[in-house]
Scaffold this active site. Structure first.
Site, short mmCIF file in Angstrom:
data_model
loop_
_atom_site.label_atom_id
_atom_site.label_comp_id
_atom_site.label_asym_id
_atom_site.label_seq_id
_atom_site.Cartn_x
_atom_site.Cartn_y
_atom_site.Cartn_z
CG HIS A 188 -5.95 -32.65 8.10
ND1 HIS A 188 -6.93 -32.79 9.06
CD2 HIS A 188 -6.09 -31.40 7.58
CE1 HIS A 188 -7.64 -31.67 9.11
NE2 HIS A 188 -7.16 -30.81 8.24
CG PHE A 235 -8.85 -22.66 9.47
CD1 PHE A 235 -8.11 -23.22 8.44
CD2 PHE A 235 -10.16 -22.28 9.22
CE1 PHE A 235 -8.67 -23.40 7.17
CE2 PHE A 235 -10.73 -22.46 7.96
CZ PHE A 235 -9.99 -23.02 6.94
CE LYS A 261 -10.53 -34.31 7.55
NZ LYS A 261 -9.29 -34.94 8.05
CB CYS A 274 -9.98 -29.01 11.25
SG CYS A 274 -11.21 -27.94 10.50
CD GLU A 277 -1.96 -34.87 5.80
OE1 GLU A 277 -2.94 -34.51 5.10
OE2 GLU A 277 -2.05 -35.66 6.75
CG HIS A 306 -12.77 -31.41 7.14
ND1 HIS A 306 -12.60 -31.95 8.40
CD2 HIS A 306 -11.86 -30.40 7.02
CE1 HIS A 306 -11.63 -31.29 9.01
NE2 HIS A 306 -11.16 -30.35 8.19
#
Lengths: 126, 430
Positions: free
Chosen positions: B315, B416, B347, B178, B326, B352
């Site tokens: 994010h 990831f 998002k 991502c 975050e 996402h």
């Protein structure tokens, strides 16, 4: 999908049915090549009388069946493989790779299909 | 002489709309791109029934998106018609970015020094899945199209773009889950900084809505499942009611250009990329460690070298762990100053977009920087404790408060594998 039983046909009838189908398959490639048919009002398909007309379609003064698949129809290597796979699938045959490499035009392709179907018929009859 | 990298063109495509400006306007209006996917055969039956899906003309003849524009004006590249959607999305976003930059109109353009770096997280997963299905129906020999491989490979968007426009510089694709979109921009920026190229087409694309694409994330319990009947409420970063992210598709492309090159041809410059940071958590494959994100933000800030961050596009995926991590990282980086920096997650609106997220969010951030209006975090009614005292731009857009023209925005993307990226865009005056 397989509405036509090619095994029940022979001679001109068989060749005509195969020609009609090969032309159907070829249509997509003709279209994406941007080639224009000289003498064609859009085909309505269905019966074999019309297929005879289709077989007489001219492109730049040349019969569609005589167009060189790579040089004139403009197939690249992958498109040629794809075309032959569609033909294999439609007729339930398997055109050998070394044969495929030497096919120039649709007429030769149709010859090959006729030959393979007839060979299959013979084999099944035995 | 130190080379500087600026942004001179942008293009975006998502379920919010086609076009960078259209996307941004929808964000500011608080629109949601998220809809139900329960009626779609191959996506039904999962616990998560929401996605940010681009509705095509085939699905909705009246309002659907006409994806054929990806190949309509490129008759010479016939195979594009057979390409997976992730490639088509990239072609559409890239066309917009290139038109926007007017780079093709620059007569002295040396195409040997124009490169392409378009990434994707999961590449042609839809076509991959369809092809396996076909081998079951048609058999192995007839089930696999000769176009299969070049239609699903990750680097094909970059390949197709080079063919379409004749760009003959470096041509690659970065993948970092991502964080892919941000990594593509970083990678492209490095190429310009190293004087390999003058112009880079950078971005990312994603079309993950296949059975295994949705199912894979669903199996990880990563997706939202509690809002299937209220899709537009499903993505709610930092809200106490959040329960996972909403999967989506789209593409974003930026034209990056060396500053003098852009100035010489009189290009419109949206922003300068003044800092980036990249790091790894080196901790867990999926569960983030705030110290990793902290490294990437700190590195970006030290390259940037100024104290003028006026917005952070986080994010912020709307997962339990990720959202907390975050914010903790941001506290660590900015300390007490954090309360004066507006933060939002777009998002909440777009879902996402996985690999495509970084590039579309970079574009959103750059437009926000120029328009001085910041997109909101939708559905943020009850913020988590970690956000106490912070301005998370809840529910409605806000103006940038400062009068200063020397402002910058930071955009974060994490992935990831524990990969982290941060990019800083500074407004530029000429």
């Amino acid at each position: 999908m397989n509405e036509v039983n090619y095994f029940s046909l022979s001679g001109n009838e068989l060749r005509e049915a195969i020609t009609k189908k090969v032309l159907d398959i070829l249509d997509e490639y003709i279209e994406s090549s941007g080639l224009k048919k000289d003498n064609c009002s859009d085909d309505k398909d269905i019966n074999s009388e019309i297929s005879e007309q289709k077989a007489n379609i001219l492109i730049n003064g040349k019969n569609i069946l005589d167009l060189h698949l790579v040089d004139e129809v403009g197939l690249d290597s992958l498109s040629l493989v794809e075309l032959l796979m569609s033909v294999d699938e439609e007729f339930g045959i398997s055109i050998e790779e070394d044969v495929a490499e030497h096919l120039n035009n649709s007429n030769e392709l149709i010859d090959k299909v006729v030959e393979l179907i007839q060979a299959d018929k013979k084999y099944n009859a035995n | 002489m130190i080379r500087r990298v600026v942004v001179t063109g942008m293009g975006a495509l998502s379920a919010l709309g086609c076009g960078a400006k259209q996307n941004y306007d929808a964000l500011i209006q608080g629109k949601s791109a998220i809809s139900s996917i329960g009626h779609i055969d191959h996506l039904s039956g999962f616990n998560s029934q929401v996605a940010s899906k681009i509705i095509t003309k085939t699905e909705d003849p009246i309002n659907g998106f006409d994806i054929s524009q990806a190949y309509q004006n490129t008759p010479s590249i016939k195979s594009l018609k057979k390409a997976d959607n992730f490639i088509l999305y990239a072609m559409i976003a890239t066309q917009e970015a290139i038109d926007d930059s007017q780079i093709m109109e620059y007569r002295s353009l040396n195409k040997n020094r124009v490169g392409v770096s378009i990434g994707s997280g999961v590449a042609g997963v839809c076509l991959y899945e369809d092809t396996i299905e076909k081998t079951r129906v048609k058999g192995k020999r007839l089930g696999i199209s000769p176009f299969f491989l070049p239609s699903f490979l990750l680097n094909m968007p970059s390949g197709y773009i080079s063919i379409k426009y004749g760009f003959r510089g470096p041509n690659d694709s970065v993948v970092a889950a991502c964080a892919t979109g941000n990594y593509s921009i970083i990678n492209a920026m490095r190429s310009i900084l190293l004087n390999e190229t003058d112009v880079m087409i950078a971005g990312s694309c994603e079309a993950p809505l296949s059975t295994i694409g949705v199912g894979g994330f669903c199996a990880m319990r990563a997706l939202s499942t509690a809002y299937n009947d209220k899709p537009e409420s499903a993505s709610r970063p930092w809200d106490q009611g959040r329960d996972g992210f909403v999967i989506g598709e789209g593409a974003g492309t930026l034209v990056l250009e060396e500053y003098e090159h852009a100035k010489k041809r009189g290009a419109h410059i949206y922003a300068e990329i003044t800092g980036y940071g990249a790091s790894a958590d080196a901790s867990d494959i999926t569960s983030p460690d705030p110290s990793g994100a902290q490294i990437s933000m700190n590195n970006a800030l030290s390259m940037h070298g100024k104290d003028n961050i006026s917005y952070i596009n986080a994010h912020g995926t709307s997962t339990y762990v990720g959202d907390i991590s975050e914010i903790k990282a941001m506290h660590g980086v900015f300390g007490d100053n954090l309360s004066s920096i507006p933060i939002s997650s777009t998002k909440s609106s777009t879902g996402h977009l996985l690999g495509a997220a970084g590039s579309v969010e970079a574009i959103y951030s750059i437009i926000a920087l120029n328009n001085r209006v910041l997109p909101p975090t939708l559905n943020l009614h009850n913020p988590i404790d970690e956000c106490a005292g912070l301005n998370m731009i809840p529910l409605a857009a806000q103006n940038i408060a400062t009068k200063s023209n020397d402002i910058a925005v930071m955009s974060n993307s994490f992935g990831f594998g524990g990969t982290n990226t941060s990019i800083i865009f500074n407004k530029i005056d000429i």
